[in-house]
Design an enzyme around this catalytic site. Structure first.
Site, PDB file in Angstrom:
ATOM      1  CG  ASP A   1      -2.089   0.913   1.120  1.00 17.20           C
ATOM      2  OD1 ASP A   1      -2.281   1.486   0.038  1.00 17.20           O
ATOM      3  OD2 ASP A   1      -2.817   1.067   2.116  1.00 17.20           O
ATOM      4  N   GLY A   2       0.341   2.310  -0.608  1.00 15.96           N
ATOM      5  CA  GLY A   2       1.011   3.609  -0.548  1.00 15.96           C
ATOM      6  C   GLY A   2       1.676   4.052  -1.842  1.00 15.96           C
TER       7      GLY A   2
ATOM      8  CD1 TRP B   1       7.484   6.465  -2.159  1.00 13.36           C
ATOM      9  CD2 TRP B   1       7.216   6.679  -4.372  1.00 13.36           C
ATOM     10  NE1 TRP B   1       8.728   6.468  -2.729  1.00 13.36           N
ATOM     11  CE2 TRP B   1       8.592   6.597  -4.085  1.00 13.36           C
ATOM     12  CE3 TRP B   1       6.805   6.820  -5.704  1.00 13.36           C
ATOM     13  CZ2 TRP B   1       9.572   6.637  -5.087  1.00 13.36           C
ATOM     14  CZ3 TRP B   1       7.773   6.865  -6.699  1.00 13.36           C
ATOM     15  CH2 TRP B   1       9.139   6.782  -6.368  1.00 13.36           C
TER      16      TRP B   1
ATOM     17  CG  ASN C   1      -7.442  -2.424  -6.130  1.00 15.13           C
ATOM     18  OD1 ASN C   1      -6.542  -3.234  -5.925  1.00 15.13           O
ATOM     19  ND2 ASN C   1      -7.697  -1.436  -5.276  1.00 15.13           N
TER      20      ASN C   1
ATOM     21  NE  ARG D   1      -7.166   1.820  -6.252  1.00 17.73           N
ATOM     22  CZ  ARG D   1      -6.028   1.900  -5.608  1.00 17.73           C
ATOM     23  NH1 ARG D   1      -4.916   2.192  -6.257  1.00 17.73           N
ATOM     24  NH2 ARG D   1      -5.966   1.691  -4.310  1.00 17.73           N
TER      25      ARG D   1
ATOM     26  NE  ARG E   1      -8.392   0.468   5.688  1.00 22.05           N
ATOM     27  CZ  ARG E   1      -7.874   1.692   5.661  1.00 22.05           C
ATOM     28  NH1 ARG E   1      -7.979   2.484   6.709  1.00 22.05           N
ATOM     29  NH2 ARG E   1      -7.244   2.127   4.589  1.00 22.05           N
TER      30      ARG E   1
END
Ligand code: FPP
Length: 242
Positions: free
Chosen positions: A21-22, A26, A69, A72, A192
């Site tokens: 994640d991230g 980033w 997802n 998105r 989570r």
């Protein structure tokens, strides 16, 4: 300090699962589009796969695309699917060189045809490798898997409901070929489970780090393993010292 040297080889987790994640944050911090983060994320995938195989961890599972997802923007979904095809095609040689088998879990035949084909080809080309099984969770969610397991058990109706065991249920899940994870890592500071391996994580040690996935290096992976090795696992029982 050499983190790798501190890792006890006799106390390695058999199966490490990762929620990567991230990537988006980033990239945003660098004023770049989200896809830039996903591209860097592939580098982290490579580093962690290498680190896990070198240590001798037999199973590594990465949450690469969740059922959720699809919500998105279409451009991001397409980019992720494209990245998947590209990565599998370019990494198969490296996987073979390192004796790593590619495996996948999820509602796979609903992936775009090109991604599905690349995935099947990648799995076929690495099927005989023995050192480590690298599983990509794609179009996967824990609730989807639990529901499809229930459906398949009902369809077969081999047993009376009362006779069903946890082992029967294990066998109906798409993770049937994998041991339950002993360690779950989630990057980017979120704490989570996000619909990942809901049944399988029952006794898993959880490790959360603030590091964004594209910055998750071999050293960060070693840190997670060392943290795991410091924990006492009781599986609902009592500790040896009580
Ligand atoms: C989470 O970051 C990451 C994903 C949803 C996809 C992970 C995909 C990769 C690392 C690249 C492709 C992988 C393979 C195996 C080829 P996020 O987008 O949710 O980040 P954010 O929470 O900061 O928005």
């Amino acid at each position: 300090m050499d983190l790798e040297a501190q890792i006890r080889r006799d106390k390695l987790p058999r199966h490490v699962a990762v929620i990567m994640d991230g990537n988006g944050r980033w990239a945003a911090e660098r004023g770049q589009p989200r896809v830039f983060g996903h591209r860097q994320g592939v580098r982290a995938v490579r580093a962690v796969t290498e680190a896990a195989a070198e240590l001798g961890i037999p199973y590594l599972t990465l949450y690469a695309f969740s059922t959720e997802n699809w919500k998105r923007p279409r451009t991001e979904v397409n980019a992720l699917m494209g990245l998947l095809v590209e990565t599998i095609r370019t990494e198969v040689r490296e996987l073979n060189k390192n004796d790593i088998r590619l495996h996948a879990i999820g509602d796979l035949d609903k992936l775009p045809e090109r991604s599905y084909k690349a995935l099947l080809q990648g799995m076929k080309d690495t099927a005989d490798n023995k050192r480590m099984t690298l599983t990509l969770a794609l179009n996967y969610s824990g609730r989807w898997d639990i529901l499809q397991a229930v459906k398949s058990i009902c369809r077969k109706a081999e047993k009376q409901a009362e006779a069903l065991t946890e082992e029967d249920f294990d066998r109906a899940l798409c993770t049937a070929a994998l041991p339950d994870p002993e360690l779950l890592i989630r990057t980017s500071g979120e704490m989570r489970i996000s619909n990942f391996l809901l049944w399988e994580l029952a006794y898993t040690e959880l490790y959360f780090t603030k590091v964004y996935w594209p910055d998750f290096s071999k050293e960060e992976f070693y840190r997670a393993i060392l943290d795991f090795q410091r924990r006492e696992r009781r599986f609902g029982g009592l500790s040896a010292s009580t």
